[in-house]
Design a protein around this motif. Structure first.
Motif, PDB file in Angstrom:
ATOM      1  N   UNK A  82       0.734  -1.274   0.004  1.00  0.00           N
ATOM      2  CA  UNK A  82       0.150  -0.004   0.155  1.00  0.00           C
ATOM      3  C   UNK A  82       0.861   1.212  -0.088  1.00  0.00           C
ATOM      4  N   UNK A  83       1.801   1.351   0.746  1.00  0.00           N
ATOM      5  CA  UNK A  83       2.797   2.516   1.003  1.00  0.00           C
ATOM      6  C   UNK A  83       3.478   2.701  -0.380  1.00  0.00           C
ATOM      7  N   UNK A 115       4.172   5.243  -5.737  1.00  0.00           N
ATOM      8  CA  UNK A 115       4.597   4.992  -7.015  1.00  0.00           C
ATOM      9  C   UNK A 115       5.863   4.061  -7.378  1.00  0.00           C
ATOM     10  N   UNK A 116       6.087   3.295  -6.608  1.00  0.00           N
ATOM     11  CA  UNK A 116       7.334   2.479  -6.528  1.00  0.00           C
ATOM     12  C   UNK A 116       7.020   1.056  -6.176  1.00  0.00           C
ATOM     13  N   UNK A 117       7.861   0.184  -6.788  1.00  0.00           N
ATOM     14  CA  UNK A 117       7.521  -1.234  -6.522  1.00  0.00           C
ATOM     15  C   UNK A 117       7.752  -1.396  -4.851  1.00  0.00           C
ATOM     16  N   UNK A 118       7.358  -2.690  -4.413  1.00  0.00           N
ATOM     17  CA  UNK A 118       7.565  -2.909  -2.957  1.00  0.00           C
ATOM     18  C   UNK A 118       9.122  -2.877  -2.724  1.00  0.00           C
ATOM     19  N   UNK A 151      13.706  -0.632   0.037  1.00  0.00           N
ATOM     20  CA  UNK A 151      15.249  -0.375  -0.176  1.00  0.00           C
ATOM     21  C   UNK A 151      15.445   1.056   0.030  1.00  0.00           C
ATOM     22  N   UNK A 152      14.537   1.986  -0.583  1.00  0.00           N
ATOM     23  CA  UNK A 152      14.792   3.514  -0.176  1.00  0.00           C
ATOM     24  C   UNK A 152      14.609   3.758   1.231  1.00  0.00           C
TER      25      UNK A 152
END
Length: 93
Positions: free
Chosen positions: A26-27, A32-35, A40-41
């Motif tokens: 969900x986050x 607008x990123x993959x899980x 990682x970020x």
């Protein structure tokens, strides 16, 4: 981040329950990123914060003045320091 493509050879595996995975998905969606990108970020940002908190020294203005003055005008070596330096020099010959 550089514009060159870096090889990603290392892998990190995490076991988690379905609820935790859903929260991460969900986050990640909101960012607008993959899980994987989101985890990682986010983990790297937190890791850098923890490292800064544990490796950086913050001084008050008064403490900084004492520190700076000690660096700028160090006291003359006392007998113990001269003895230690002589011992060091002898050992490194």
């Amino acid at each position: 981040m550089s514009s060159t493509v870096e090889a990603k050879d290392d892998r990190l595996q995490v076991r988690l329950n379905a609820e935790a995975k859903a929260v991460l998905q969900r986050a990640a969606h909101y960012r607008h990123k993959t899980v994987s990108q989101f985890v990682l970020t986010t983990a790297l940002a937190e890791a850098e914060k923890v490292i800064r908190e544990n490796e950086a020294v913050a001084l008050s203005a008064a403490d900084w003045k004492v520190f700076y003055d000690a660096l700028s005008s160090p006291p003359a070596p006392n007998a113990a320091l001269r003895k230690a330096f002589a011992k060091y020099q002898k050992a490194s010959e």
